[in-house]
Enzyme design. Structure first.
Site, PDB file in Angstrom:
ATOM      1  CE1 TYR A  42      -4.155   1.601  -0.435  1.00  0.00           C
ATOM      2  CE2 TYR A  42      -3.507   2.711   1.772  1.00  0.00           C
ATOM      3  CZ  TYR A  42      -4.343   2.658   0.507  1.00  0.00           C
ATOM      4  OH  TYR A  42      -5.366   3.453   0.487  1.00  0.00           O
ATOM      5  CE  LYS A  97     -20.271 -19.764 -16.361  1.00  0.00           C
ATOM      6  NZ  LYS A  97     -21.322 -20.355 -17.454  1.00  0.00           N
ATOM      7  CD  GLU A 139     -23.726 -18.299 -16.403  1.00  0.00           C
ATOM      8  OE1 GLU A 139     -23.905 -19.458 -16.599  1.00  0.00           O
ATOM      9  OE2 GLU A 139     -22.770 -17.836 -17.195  1.00  0.00           O
ATOM     10  CG  ASP A 140     -28.165 -17.831 -15.181  1.00  0.00           C
ATOM     11  OD1 ASP A 140     -27.784 -18.345 -16.200  1.00  0.00           O
ATOM     12  OD2 ASP A 140     -28.174 -18.527 -14.006  1.00  0.00           O
ATOM     13  CB  ALA A 198     -36.431 -18.952 -31.501  1.00  0.00           C
ATOM     14  CB  ALA A 200     -29.933 -16.559 -25.249  1.00  0.00           C
ATOM     15  CB  ALA A 201     -28.826 -21.460 -25.821  1.00  0.00           C
ATOM     16  CG  ASN A 290     -29.675 -29.292 -18.817  1.00  0.00           C
ATOM     17  OD1 ASN A 290     -29.874 -30.668 -18.761  1.00  0.00           O
ATOM     18  ND2 ASN A 290     -28.856 -28.701 -19.361  1.00  0.00           N
ATOM     19  CG  ASN A 322     -22.647 -24.158 -21.581  1.00  0.00           C
ATOM     20  OD1 ASN A 322     -22.729 -25.032 -22.449  1.00  0.00           O
ATOM     21  ND2 ASN A 322     -23.149 -23.005 -21.389  1.00  0.00           N
TER      22      ASN A 322
END
Length: 752
Positions: A42, A97, A139-140, A198, A200-201, A290, A322
């Protein structure tokens, strides 16, 4: 199919609660002990790198953790399959994650949950955090906001921004499809592809496949309202419109007729056997919904044996997971200080994964999965635990990034880079995974001797519910029921088999056997009855001796010396019979065995040689090539001491025996474990740091283990009892339920 693990709500909550809330912590990588350390870390020392970065921003990658730090960011609007739970409720997923990044690619990651559904606010928050991170994993986040957020951030930020729900699935899907088409003799530019879902994935999958050569007119996208065709207005948006086909087809059933490939990211049951039957020869079916796929492999193969089927589930072959993608994509991108993860990098990742699946599978991977794996219809995608992923995928990603101008700092020596990647991963993970797989394959009936202890009961329930085998608990049924109810596991009572002297038909047989062993050691019939019917350690050992169980775990409630004494009534678990205790220490990616920590009080050189052989046997059971060091306070005769002499003589005993593993001594611990210190002794027979330390006496072994556990935070497994003809493991009296479970797994694998 593998056996399914059963995970209860109580176990899941306990996993996130203990030993501390959450799934990771932050630790310093520099010394923080002295005033000088603090001055460097520091003020005033920190001013120097600050000024250097202000003058040249690229040096932030040299002087801070930016180059190995990824933000996992969500607003919780599409959490797993649970929907819009909100930012706070998404935190366990984002923490998960973050630890996957660390576990699989040694990428440091921080989860950030933004409490907003306003797209502009979300984008601005991410942009403002840009200086902190080397990359952002979104994510999500629900569609269509996820498309807008990612596209804007990619345009306005100079670090990789990657929405894994889109592109992670797309990359693994592409890798599997490359190999599926290879096996079926088809080319991507020729095949008809039908996508259902149809979101996102799904959109990302189709976009990536088109960039790899799939023709627009050959790709039919479907949603809940049917085929997305040119001119359709109902339920459309700009992202769907981009993939609208010029076709007369209107339903999924119509689209499936003659199709070569089906990609599903939709819902359970969306595909019927009739649809599969109508597909072209050698159809490829990726049913990735899933937790339940659009159609199961069994249902598909019932009508089409020529089908290649993949799902998102681990209990079927060809899992589209993934975790095969995002850790390694970011690893490669971070290592070239990339400005973005572009299509070429994603395609390189897919091709590298596909190529890896075509190569011979290491034995350790086959062992971990309990079956032989070879390239074919049931193995078109590598498994997540393949140790080659870390040094095969990132270099391919990095090279693509360099070739396309995405790299700020290209890698000059790719061979050295690959070697560095190999050293990043914790070798202990594959060892622990391997013994878990062996235990699951063995399906051992495990005797848990101390059924009156809540920790033991939790471990017994975990053992059985994890699909490792059958748990036999020694205790009273009413007491076991009460303790399980107190632990919130009342439903487990009917799952466990509770055994005791009162309900066994073998008690008289046990007593006769025990009397035969102890009658000349001062024990009469009354003593034998008390031991066999009232001492749980003896009773459990008698069960094992008579084949009424395959392994035994005990010691969680009593000192190990007491337990060992009781076991000796039934087995020859002593120094004279060749028994020894080998304790494994796991710390910072290394595993070292300390021996003997249980049996020998003051071994001589012959005992030490026996202990070394026991340690080598345990190491090999765990998949390690043994390197034994006889450690002392002297090194190769200096300083001279009578106390160190036996450590000098023990290697000579092994010389005479002609053993087939490396050994050397006597030496200090630093010479045994530190390559730089070893270099001072070029005549040493060790080719690298030792992984088995044979110590002079049990007290020094105990001190070493406890010191490493308390001061360094090492994970301790053992002592592993070796040298018996039956599989017995003795826990520590401070063991947690997880520790006891680990000992049960070792017993199930017959380690030692």
């Amino acid at each position: 199919m593998t056996r399914k693990n059963r995970i209860t709500s109580e176990e899941a909550l306990a996993f996130h609660l203990e030993p501390t809330p959450g799934k990771f912590e932050i630790s310093a990588t520099v010394p923080m002990t002295t005033q000088r350390d603090l001055s460097l870390a520091y003020s005033p020392g920190v001013a120097v790198p600050c000024e250097a970065i202000a003058e040249n921003p690229e040096t932030a990658y040299d002087y801070t953790n930016k180059g190995n730090l990824v933000a996992v960011i969500s607003n919780g609007t599409a959490v797993l399959g649970l929907g819009n739970l909100g930012a706070l409720a998404s935190k366990p997923v984002m923490e998960g994650k973050a630890v996957l990044f660390k576990r699989f690619a040694d990428v440091n990651s921080i989860d950030i949950e933004l409490d907003t559904e306003d797209t502009e606010a979300f984008i601005n928050a991410c942009k403002l955090m840009g200086p902190t991170f080397g990359g952002i994993n979104l994510e999500d986040i629900k569609a269509p906001e996820c498309f807008i957020i990612e596209q804007r951030l990619k345009e306005e930020m100079d670090i990789p921004v990657f929405h894994d729900d889109q592109h992670g699935t797309a990359v693994i899907c592409a890798a599997g499809l490359i190999n599926a088409l290879h096996l079926s003799g088809k080319k991507i530019e020729d095949v008809r592809i039908v996508l259902n879902g149809a979101g996102a994935a799904g959109i990302a999958c189709l976009e990536l496949l088109k960039s790899m050569g799939a023709r627009h007119d050959n790709c039919i996208m479907c949603d809940t309202k049917g085929v997305i065709y040119q001119g359709r207005t109902e339920g459309m948006n700009q992202w769907k419109s981009a993939h609208a086909a010029n076709t007369e087809l209107r339903t999924l059933e119509e689209a499936m007729k003659g199709a070569d490939v089906f990609l599903g990211v939709s819902v359970k049951g969306a595909v019927t056997p009739t649809m599969v039957a109508s597909m072209a020869d050698n159809p490829v079916i990726f049913a990735m919904a899933n937790p339940d796929p659009e159609i199961t492999p069994e249902e598909a193969h019932e009508v089409r044996m020529d089908a290649i089927v993949a799902t998102g589930r681990s209990d079927y072959p060809n899992q589209v997971n993934n975790v095969l993608g995002f850790p390694y994509l970011f690893r490669g991108a971070l290592d070239i200080h990339a400005r973005a993860i572009n299509d070429e990098m994603k395609i390189a990742c897919a091709h590298a994964l596909a190529q890896l699946a075509r190569e011979d599978v290491p034995d350790e991977v086959a062992l971990a999965y309990g079956r032989t794996l070879s390239f074919g219809r049931d193995y078109i995608i590598p498994t997540p635990f393949d140790p080659r992923l870390i040094h095969r995928i990132p270099p391919a990603v990095a090279k693509a990034g360099m070739d396309t101008g995405a790299a700020r700092r290209p890698i000059i020596d790719m061979d050295a880079y690959e070697l560095g990647l190999k050293s990043r991963m914790d070798p202990t993970a594959s060892i622990l995974r391997g013994i878990n797989a062996r235990a699951r394959a063995n399906q051992a009936r495990m005797i848990f001797a101390e059924g009156d202890d809540p920790k033991v009961l939790r471990a017994a329930v975990m053992y059985q519910r994890a699909g490792l085998g059958k748990s036999l608990v020694v205790g009273r049924e009413d007491d076991v029921r009460a303790k399980l109810e107190e632990a919130g596991m009342a439903d487990a009572v009917r799952e466990l088999e509770v055994v005791n002297a009162a309900n066994t038909q073998h008690l008289e047989t046990y007593k006769d056997f025990l009397y035969g062993r102890l009658q000349r050691k001062g024990f009469d019939r009354k003593d034998i009855h008390r031991l066999a019917s009232r001492d749980r350690h003896v009773f459990a050992a008698l069960m094992l001796a008579h084949g009424h169980g395959d392994g035994l775990v005990t010691g969680a409630t009593r000192k190990s010396a007491h337990v060992l004494e009781r076991l000796n009534h039934v087995f020859d678990a002593n120094a004279e019979a060749g028994a020894a205790g080998i304790t494994a220490l796991l710390h910072k990616g290394r595993i070292v065995f300390i021996a003997d920590t249980l049996v020998h009080e003051w071994p001589d050189e012959n005992d030490l040689a026996n202990i070394a052989e026991s340690g080598a046997r345990v190491a090999r059971h765990l998949g390690l090539e043994p390197r034994v060091a006889f450690v002392s306070f002297s090194t190769f005769g200096y300083p001279v001491s009578e106390r160190a002499e036996k450590m000098h003589l023990a290697p000579e005993v092994l010389d005479r025996r002609g053993v087939d593993f490396e050994y050397e001594g006597e030496m200090t611990v630093d010479v045994a474990l530190n390559a730089a210190s070893q270099a001072n002794y070029p005549f040493s027979r060790l080719t690298g740091p030792a992984n088995i330390l044979v110590v002079p006496a049990r007290h020094s072994a105990s001190i070493s283990v406890k010191l490493m556990q308390e001061m360094a935070g090492a994970t301790v497994i053992g002592p592993i009892l070796t040298g018996l003809d039956k599989s017995i493991q003795i826990c520590s009296s401070t063991s947690t339920a997880n520790d006891i479970l680990n000992m049960a797994i070792l017993a199930a694998c017959k380690v030692g």
